[in-house]
Enzyme design. Sequence first.
Site, PDB file in Angstrom:
ATOM      1  N   SER A  37       0.847  -1.187   0.000  1.00  0.00           N
ATOM      2  CA  SER A  37       0.000   0.000   0.000  1.00  0.00           C
ATOM      3  C   SER A  37       0.883   1.238   0.000  1.00  0.00           C
ATOM      4  O   SER A  37       1.993   1.221   0.553  1.00  0.00           O
ATOM      5  CB  SER A  37      -0.890   0.024   1.248  1.00  0.00           C
ATOM      6  OG  SER A  37      -1.573   1.259   1.380  1.00  0.00           O
ATOM      7  N   TYR A  49      -2.195  -0.303  10.337  1.00  0.00           N
ATOM      8  CA  TYR A  49      -2.209  -0.644   8.913  1.00  0.00           C
ATOM      9  C   TYR A  49      -0.918  -0.180   8.254  1.00  0.00           C
ATOM     10  O   TYR A  49      -0.302  -0.914   7.473  1.00  0.00           O
ATOM     11  CB  TYR A  49      -3.418  -0.003   8.241  1.00  0.00           C
ATOM     12  CG  TYR A  49      -3.617  -0.402   6.802  1.00  0.00           C
ATOM     13  CD1 TYR A  49      -4.231  -1.601   6.472  1.00  0.00           C
ATOM     14  CD2 TYR A  49      -3.193   0.435   5.761  1.00  0.00           C
ATOM     15  CE1 TYR A  49      -4.423  -1.981   5.153  1.00  0.00           C
ATOM     16  CE2 TYR A  49      -3.373   0.061   4.442  1.00  0.00           C
ATOM     17  CZ  TYR A  49      -3.992  -1.138   4.141  1.00  0.00           C
ATOM     18  OH  TYR A  49      -4.176  -1.509   2.826  1.00  0.00           O
TER      19      TYR A  49
END
Length: 283
Positions: A148, A161
């Site tokens: 990501s 995250y």
Amino acid sequence: MTHPVLSSGNVAVITGGASGIGLAAAKKFAALGMTVCIADLGADRLEAARAEIAAVAKDGADVVTSETDVSRPDDLMALEKMVTDRFGGTDLLMNNAGIQPGSAIFGPLGAWERVLAVNLWGVIHGSHAFAPGMIARGRPGVIINTGSKQGITTPPGDPAYNVSKTGVKAFTEALQHELRNTPGRQVNAHLLIPGFVFTPLAAGGRTEKPAGAWTPEQTVDFMVQHLEAGDFYILCPDNDVPRPLDERRILWAAGDIVENRPPLSRWHPDYKAAFEEFSKQGR
């Protein structure tokens, strides 16, 4: 030019394959005639995904499912054995399973542990379970790990995250270095870095795709194009952020260390104007 792994009869294993980018990838590979195994949680979700994939599979290519918890290494080892016993081995592994329930620095440790167990340890477990056999086969192979942009620029708001995806980046870089220096190997790792993609993970309760988001299918098409080009870092744009702006954001994040700025200075009021001027060069 077609990547040799993306060929009819080859075998693709995709974790997190029942929805989002994983499902779009499974459908893409099945449409090329590849045998596809999707691993995820939830028998009903898996069966619904299997039907979608089978509907587009070229020449009735096999589509199989496996209830797999990627946070459990034994589940990944069992998955690898099932695929090897049934199909002879794996040509493409996509470590894609991920969750994003939200987090805070001093939030519940259980949330942190679950995010890291799935997003980071799931990638490590999958690579450990599959890569040795893929290398030993002596034929071209691909490992795709879904990272990501949040693992590179680490924006404030969801630290668990960010930490998990930063770990995926570092692990995948180390994995490709190891593969590159393994004599005779024909397996390569790639880091998929999605932009804003409208998936169940990112929907946030929305039922219609925001204008700025890409679809999972657009993301997978971009991924395949850059696999064929041999790119390790597959940095995806979206409808809001073109690659040049992504590049400026990444360079600014690295510059925090080089210039000895405060961490996450992109969001620091004292550096707002400087970042805006810097980022204009990527627009």
